[in-house]
Design a protein around this motif. Structure first.
Motif, short mmCIF file in Angstrom:
data_model
loop_
_atom_site.label_atom_id
_atom_site.label_comp_id
_atom_site.label_asym_id
_atom_site.label_seq_id
_atom_site.Cartn_x
_atom_site.Cartn_y
_atom_site.Cartn_z
N GLY A 71 -35.97 -14.96 -10.03
CA GLY A 71 -36.94 -14.41 -10.97
C GLY A 71 -36.38 -13.26 -11.77
N ARG A 72 -35.65 -12.37 -11.09
CA ARG A 72 -35.03 -11.25 -11.81
C ARG A 72 -34.02 -11.74 -12.84
N ASP A 73 -33.22 -12.73 -12.46
CA ASP A 73 -32.24 -13.29 -13.40
C ASP A 73 -32.93 -13.94 -14.59
N ALA A 74 -34.04 -14.63 -14.33
CA ALA A 74 -34.77 -15.29 -15.41
C ALA A 74 -35.33 -14.26 -16.38
N VAL A 75 -35.89 -13.17 -15.85
CA VAL A 75 -36.43 -12.12 -16.72
C VAL A 75 -35.31 -11.49 -17.53
N ARG A 76 -34.16 -11.27 -16.91
CA ARG A 76 -33.02 -10.69 -17.62
C ARG A 76 -32.58 -11.61 -18.77
N GLU A 77 -32.56 -12.91 -18.54
CA GLU A 77 -32.16 -13.85 -19.60
C GLU A 77 -33.20 -13.92 -20.72
N VAL A 78 -34.47 -13.85 -20.37
CA VAL A 78 -35.51 -13.90 -21.41
C VAL A 78 -35.42 -12.66 -22.30
#
Length: 127
Positions: A71-78
């Motif tokens: 989830g943290r990686d996804a937020v960082r990519e968004v």
């Protein structure tokens, strides 16, 4: 050829936490139905407490920590995404709308042409 890496839960404590999380979800649902005589507040409190305990059990396991990291990686990519300005978004939307209308007209015209060729010219069927 790319190989996909399959990860499984290996530690016994992680397996126990996952089983406990599943059991707590079932217990939360059971509490909801078993506390019907005590009233709506007791039902919801029992279910929410069970689900909260289940969440704690899950998120302390390795699978839960991996989900949080994902989830943290996804937020960082968004956050890296460059969104179009309003004018550009409206133009792209208009282009798509016009394309859909043109394609619909093309398909309708093709359908009617094939209908005319097959039914009127080849088979001789008149409506």
């Amino acid at each position: 050829m790319a190989t996909s890496e399959v990860q499984t839960v290996s530690a016994t404590s992680d397996k126990v936490r996952l089983v406990l999380a599943g059991a707590l979800v079932i217990a939360a649902l059971a509490a909801y139905y078993l506390l019907a005589q005590q009233g709506v507040w007791a039902q919801w409190a029992g279910m929410l407490l069970g689900l909260a305990a289940s969440s704690v059990a899950f998120f302390t396991s390795e699978s839960g920590r991996q989900l949080i990291a994902f989830g943290r990686d996804a937020v960082r990519e968004v956050k890296k995404v460059v969104w179009p300005e309003r004018k550009e978004a409206m133009q792209i939307t208009a282009y798509v709308f016009v394309f859909v209308v043109v394609m619909a007209l093309f398909l309708w015209l093709t359908d009617k042409t094939l209908e005319w060729v097959f039914y009127d010219l080849i088979l001789g069927w008149k409506k």
